[in-house]
Design a protein around this motif. Structure first.
Motif, PDB file in Angstrom:
ATOM      1  N   SER A 132      12.739  -1.479  -0.412  1.00 11.19           N
ATOM      2  CA  SER A 132      11.434  -1.104   0.122  1.00 11.19           C
ATOM      3  C   SER A 132      11.117   0.363  -0.150  1.00 11.19           C
ATOM      4  O   SER A 132      10.953   1.164   0.781  1.00 11.19           O
ATOM      5  N   ASP A 166       6.584  -0.576  -1.613  1.00 16.77           N
ATOM      6  CA  ASP A 166       6.742  -1.628  -2.608  1.00 16.77           C
ATOM      7  C   ASP A 166       7.853  -2.564  -2.144  1.00 16.77           C
ATOM      8  O   ASP A 166       9.004  -2.445  -2.550  1.00 16.77           O
ATOM      9  N   TRP A 200      -2.684  -1.231  -6.821  1.00 15.21           N
ATOM     10  CA  TRP A 200      -1.285  -1.509  -7.176  1.00 15.21           C
ATOM     11  C   TRP A 200      -0.627  -2.537  -6.245  1.00 15.21           C
ATOM     12  O   TRP A 200       0.575  -2.749  -6.320  1.00 15.21           O
ATOM     13  N   GLY A 201      -1.398  -3.191  -5.392  1.00 11.64           N
ATOM     14  CA  GLY A 201      -0.815  -4.079  -4.390  1.00 11.64           C
ATOM     15  C   GLY A 201      -0.826  -5.552  -4.746  1.00 11.64           C
ATOM     16  O   GLY A 201      -0.754  -5.941  -5.919  1.00 11.64           O
ATOM     17  N   THR A 242       0.839  -1.204   0.000  1.00  6.85           N
ATOM     18  CA  THR A 242       0.000   0.000   0.000  1.00  6.85           C
ATOM     19  C   THR A 242       0.872   1.252   0.000  1.00  6.85           C
ATOM     20  O   THR A 242       0.811   2.066  -0.911  1.00  6.85           O
ATOM     21  N   ALA A 269       3.038   8.397  -2.646  1.00  8.62           N
ATOM     22  CA  ALA A 269       2.718   8.087  -1.251  1.00  8.62           C
ATOM     23  C   ALA A 269       3.159   9.201  -0.307  1.00  8.62           C
ATOM     24  O   ALA A 269       2.391   9.628   0.573  1.00  8.62           O
ATOM     25  N   ARG A 303      -4.273   5.559  -7.897  1.00  5.95           N
ATOM     26  CA  ARG A 303      -3.129   6.454  -7.678  1.00  5.95           C
ATOM     27  C   ARG A 303      -3.396   7.226  -6.385  1.00  5.95           C
ATOM     28  O   ARG A 303      -4.544   7.440  -5.999  1.00  5.95           O
ATOM     29  N   PHE A 329       5.694   3.804  -2.720  1.00  2.00           N
ATOM     30  CA  PHE A 329       5.033   3.856  -4.015  1.00  2.00           C
ATOM     31  C   PHE A 329       4.934   5.307  -4.482  1.00  2.00           C
ATOM     32  O   PHE A 329       4.897   6.240  -3.661  1.00  2.00           O
ATOM     33  N   ASP A 379      -4.292  -2.974   0.349  1.00  2.00           N
ATOM     34  CA  ASP A 379      -4.179  -3.638  -0.957  1.00  2.00           C
ATOM     35  C   ASP A 379      -4.603  -5.092  -0.936  1.00  2.00           C
ATOM     36  O   ASP A 379      -4.574  -5.746  -1.968  1.00  2.00           O
ATOM     37  N   GLN A 431       8.030  -5.908  -2.459  1.00  2.00           N
ATOM     38  CA  GLN A 431       7.966  -7.217  -3.102  1.00  2.00           C
ATOM     39  C   GLN A 431       9.333  -7.887  -3.212  1.00  2.00           C
ATOM     40  O   GLN A 431       9.496  -9.068  -2.859  1.00  2.00           O
TER      41      GLN A 431
END
Length: 226
Positions: free
Chosen positions: A90, A17, A192-193, A14, A96, A211, A93, A172, A19
């Motif tokens: 990390s 990022d 976007w999550g 959220t 944010a 967005r 986004f 998200d 991932q």
């Protein structure tokens, strides 16, 4: 003040990022335990759950490995955080930080965090991105049952004194939306999550945003004007 509103943010997927960081730590944890790491498609959907619950879902047939996997994941995540590329693993986004700064400047808006991260992991994110002081309540997995249990939301409401009707969770995953619904607050999803947008709507998200600059209008639309 009865007109205060509370915007509660999930973190991974959220605001952040993470991932690449999560997948690398998961690979290291499974390697350390002599098990094949789950594929990306299985790993990302469990992001947001507390680690013991996540590991139980990933390897339900290896209960004896759940605690070692949790420990190895935490160690790997911390090691990666301290590596030369740690800060790049990390990032916030896009949009944010601007959204957080805008909300923080509003007299009638309070902000909070409800995350599956540990306290150590959340402290790192706050320091990495200079976010300390922006949130009036920061709730982490160390102190609560795993999402979607509403305990973290209840703590945010208690800390801020904001009525549930004037609070919203932005997340998200269906865990975030389910948590918000269970706590009786508004729930907004982000596209976007880690979970498909359609699943957030099915879980009860009032609306989705694609967005961060769409957040003010979304808050207005659900009856939470500034």
């Amino acid at each position: 003040m009865t007109d205060l509103r509370l915007v509660i943010f999930d973190v991974d997927g959220t605001l952040i990022d993470s991932q690449a960081h999560i997948l690398a730590a998961m690979q290291a944890a499974f390697d350390a335990n002599g098990l094949p790491a789950p594929p990306r498609a299985d790993t990302l959907p469990i992001v947001g759950l507390s680690l013991p619950v996540a590991m139980a879902r990933l390897v339900p047939d290896h209960a004896d490995h759940h605690a070692p996997l949790v420990a190895a994941y935490k160690d790997a995540f911390a090691t990666l955080r301290l590596s030369p590329e740690g800060a790049a693993l990390s990032p916030l986004f896009p949009g944010a930080r601007a959204a957080l700064d805008r909300l923080a400047s509003e007299d009638h808006t309070l902000m909070a965090i409800a995350t599956g991260k540990s306290r150590r992991g959340m402290d790192h994110i706050l320091d990495l991105h200079g976010l300390r002081g922006l949130f009036q309540s920061v709730q982490v997995a160390d102190d609560h049952p795993s999402k979607p249990h509403p305990s973290m939301i209840h703590a945010c409401l208690s800390d801020t004194g904001v009525d549930a009707s004037r609070a919203v969770i932005l997340g998200d995953t269906t865990y975030d939306i389910d948590m918000g619904v269970a706590a009786g607050i508004h729930a907004l999803g982000v596209t976007w999550g880690y979970h498909p947008p359609a699943s957030l709507t099915r879980a009860g998200a009032t609306a989705l945003i694609d967005r961060f600059d769409a957040l003010p209008a979304a808050l207005e639309a659900i009856g939470m004007p500034a």
